[in-house]
Motif scaffolding. Structure first.
Motif, PDB file in Angstrom:
ATOM      1  N   SER A 196       0.821  -1.211   0.000  1.00 44.07           N
ATOM      2  CA  SER A 196       0.000   0.000   0.000  1.00 44.07           C
ATOM      3  C   SER A 196       0.854   1.259   0.000  1.00 44.07           C
ATOM      4  CB  SER A 196      -0.938   0.004   1.207  1.00 44.07           C
ATOM      5  OG  SER A 196      -0.191  -0.034   2.419  1.00 44.07           O
ATOM      6  N   SER A 197       1.984   1.226   0.697  1.00 44.05           N
ATOM      7  CA  SER A 197       2.851   2.403   0.725  1.00 44.05           C
ATOM      8  C   SER A 197       3.519   2.615  -0.628  1.00 44.05           C
ATOM      9  CB  SER A 197       3.912   2.268   1.828  1.00 44.05           C
ATOM     10  OG  SER A 197       4.819   1.214   1.545  1.00 44.05           O
ATOM     11  N   LEU A 198       3.859   1.535  -1.319  1.00 45.24           N
ATOM     12  CA  LEU A 198       4.471   1.668  -2.634  1.00 45.24           C
ATOM     13  C   LEU A 198       3.465   2.209  -3.641  1.00 45.24           C
ATOM     14  CD1 LEU A 198       6.633  -1.583  -2.863  1.00 45.24           C
ATOM     15  CD2 LEU A 198       7.142   0.607  -1.786  1.00 45.24           C
ATOM     16  N   ASP A 199       2.238   1.702  -3.593  1.00 44.64           N
ATOM     17  CA  ASP A 199       1.202   2.216  -4.490  1.00 44.64           C
ATOM     18  C   ASP A 199       0.965   3.700  -4.235  1.00 44.64           C
ATOM     19  OD1 ASP A 199       0.904  -0.273  -5.605  1.00 44.64           O
ATOM     20  OD2 ASP A 199      -0.817  -0.837  -4.361  1.00 44.64           O
ATOM     21  N   ALA A 218       6.867   5.329   5.496  1.00 49.09           N
ATOM     22  CA  ALA A 218       6.648   4.571   6.731  1.00 49.09           C
ATOM     23  C   ALA A 218       5.306   4.926   7.352  1.00 49.09           C
ATOM     24  CB  ALA A 218       7.786   4.850   7.710  1.00 49.09           C
ATOM     25  N   ARG A 219       4.947   6.191   7.256  1.00 49.94           N
ATOM     26  CA  ARG A 219       3.668   6.627   7.816  1.00 49.94           C
ATOM     27  C   ARG A 219       2.515   5.917   7.108  1.00 49.94           C
ATOM     28  NH1 ARG A 219       4.206  11.590   6.721  1.00 49.94           N
ATOM     29  NH2 ARG A 219       5.591  11.958   8.491  1.00 49.94           N
ATOM     30  N   GLN A 220       2.615   5.755   5.779  1.00 53.15           N
ATOM     31  CA  GLN A 220       1.566   5.071   5.029  1.00 53.15           C
ATOM     32  C   GLN A 220       1.450   3.601   5.423  1.00 53.15           C
ATOM     33  OE1 GLN A 220      -0.615   6.538   2.911  1.00 53.15           O
ATOM     34  NE2 GLN A 220       0.357   8.468   3.528  1.00 53.15           N
ATOM     35  N   ALA A 221       2.582   3.012   5.793  1.00 52.51           N
ATOM     36  CA  ALA A 221       2.586   1.602   6.204  1.00 52.51           C
ATOM     37  C   ALA A 221       2.348   1.432   7.692  1.00 52.51           C
ATOM     38  CB  ALA A 221       3.914   0.963   5.811  1.00 52.51           C
ATOM     39  N   MET A 222       2.199   2.551   8.404  1.00 45.29           N
ATOM     40  CA  MET A 222       1.982   2.553   9.848  1.00 45.29           C
ATOM     41  C   MET A 222       3.107   1.828  10.576  1.00 45.29           C
ATOM     42  SD  MET A 222      -2.169   2.065  10.121  1.00 45.29           S
ATOM     43  CE  MET A 222      -2.194   0.601   9.068  1.00 45.29           C
TER      44      MET A 222
END
Length: 323
Positions: free
Chosen positions: A215-218, A234-238
Motif C-alpha cells: 500500500s505504501s508503494l502504491d 513509513a507513515r503510510q505503512a503505519m
C-alpha cells in the motif's frame, strides 16, 4: 522483424530456454508496435539435442542463423566445467563483430566468457557460480549481487527468474516502457526490477503476519511529484522509519530512496516516450526538482541522457497501449 537466435545446446535446462521463448514469442503481435520479434531456435549439432529434463529437440536451423541475427541469447550452460562447442564460440564472435546484441541468462555467461566476449566487462551470473566464473576467467569482472548487467551490446543476467527481468529490459529498450509493462502484466510478473537489485535476499518475503509494504508503494507511485521521504512512506505503512527501512530492504533487496529514484526514472521514461512535455516539466512531474537532477539520475540508470532517449523513441511512430 528483429531476429532473435537462441542456440540450443545438449543438457540445456528447459526453464532458461523457455524464458526468452515466452517473452519474445512471435505470437505477441497484438501490440500496436511497428515490429515485434522473429524467434529462431538453432541446434548446435545435426543430431537431436536432449535437454536437461530429457526432452529431445530437433530443428532444421543451425548456427548459420547467428550470422544474420540481430540479437543472440545464450540461455544457459549445461556443463560449466566443460568446453562449449567451438563452432558456437566462433559463431558468437562473428555475430558480435558484425554488430549483434549478445545476451546470456544464468550460466550462459560461461559460454560468452569462453568466446572471449566478457574480457574487461562487468557481468553477472547466478550467485552460486560467480566465484567459479571469476576463477576461470580473471579478466572478467563478475558482480555476484545484481539481477542483470547491460554493457551496451553485451547483457548478462543472474539465475532463472532474473532472465525474465533481462528480457523485459530488452523489450523496454526496443519498444519502450508501456509495451514492456504490458508484456509483464500478461506474464503476471513485476513490470521492472532494476538490474542493480540484489540477487539473493535473506528474507524474500515478510514474516508471517507482517504488514505489507504494497500500500505504501502504491501510494508513493501516485505521489512521485512530491518530495517524499522514508518517513512519508513509513507513515503510510503505519511503521516507524527504522522498521520500514529494514523491512523494505529485507523484502526488496534495495532501500526506499533507491526504489523511489528508480520509480521516478521510470515515470520520466514514460513521459519522454508518450508526451511532448519539456525536460523541466517532466523533472517536476517526477519529483526530481530540477532538470539537472533528472539528467543525473536518468543517465546513471539508463546510460543515456533524457534528450537522447526522447529522440530515440520519437524517431519512428509509436502507439501506446493500455494493456
Amino acid at each position: 522483424m528483429h531476429r532473435i537466435a537462441i542456440p540450443v545446446t545438449p543438457g540445456l535446462p528447459m526453464f532458461e530456454l523457455a524464458i526468452p521463448c515466452e517473452v519474445f514469442q512471435p505470437g505477441r503481435q497484438d501490440f500496436p508496435v511497428p515490429w515485434w520479434y522473429e524467434l529462431q531456435l538453432c541446434a548446435v549439432q545435426d543430431d537431436p539435442v536432449r535437454t536437461a529434463e530429457g526432452l529431445l529437440f530437433s530443428s532444421p536451423l543451425g548456427l548459420d542463423e547467428l550470422s544474420t541475427a540481430d540479437t543472440v541469447i545464450i540461455p544457459g550452460c549445461a556443463n560449466r566445467q566443460g568446453d562449449a562447442p567451438e563452432a558456437l564460440l566462433q559463431a558468437l564472435r562473428v555475430a558480435y563483430d558484425r554488430g549483434a546484441r549478445i545476451a546470456s541468462i544464468c550460466t550462459g555467461a560461461f559460454v560468452l566468457a569462453a568466446a572471449g566476449l566478457l574480457d574487461g566487462r562487468t557481468v553477472t551470473t547466478h550467485w552460486m557460480h560467480a566465484d567459479e566464473l571469476t576463477l576461470r576467467w580473471p579478466a572478467v569482472k563478475v558482480e555476484p549481487n545484481v539481477l542483470y548487467t547491460d554493457d551496451g551490446r553485451i547483457l548478462t543476467s543472474a539465475g532463472a527468474a532474473a532472465g525474465l527481468d533481462l528480457c523485459l529490459h530488452i523489450v523496454r529498450q526496443d519498444h519502450g516502457t508501456r509495451i514492456a509493462n504490458t508484456v509483464a502484466r500478461r506474464l503476471v510478473i513485476p513490470p521492472h526490477r532494476e538490474g542493480g537489485q540484489a540477487q539473493y535476499i535473506e528474507q524474500p518475503l515478510p514474516a508471517a503476519g507482517a504488514q505489507s509494504l504494497g500500500s505504501s508503494l502504491d501510494w508513493a507511485r501516485e505521489h512521485l511529484d512530491l518530495p517524499l521521504t522514508v518517513e512519508d512512506l513509513a507513515r503510510q505503512a503505519m511503521m516507524s522509519s527504522r522498521t520500514y527501512a529494514r523491512r523494505f530492504r529485507e523484502t526488496t533487496g534495495t532501500t526506499p530512496l533507491q526504489w523511489l529514484c528508480a520509480e521516478r526514472v521510470r515515470r520520466a521514461q514514460d513521459l519522454l516516450e508518450n508526451t511532448d512535455d519539456t525536460i523541466d516539466r517532466i523533472a517536476e512531474s517526477c519529483g526530481f526538482g530540477s532538470a539537472h537532477q533528472l539528467r543525473t539520475h536518468f543517465s546513471r540508470l539508463n546510460h543515456v541522457t533524457p534528450h537522447a532517449y526522447q529522440r530515440t523513441f520519437r524517431s519512428a511512430p509509436r502507439a501506446a497501449t493500455g494493456g
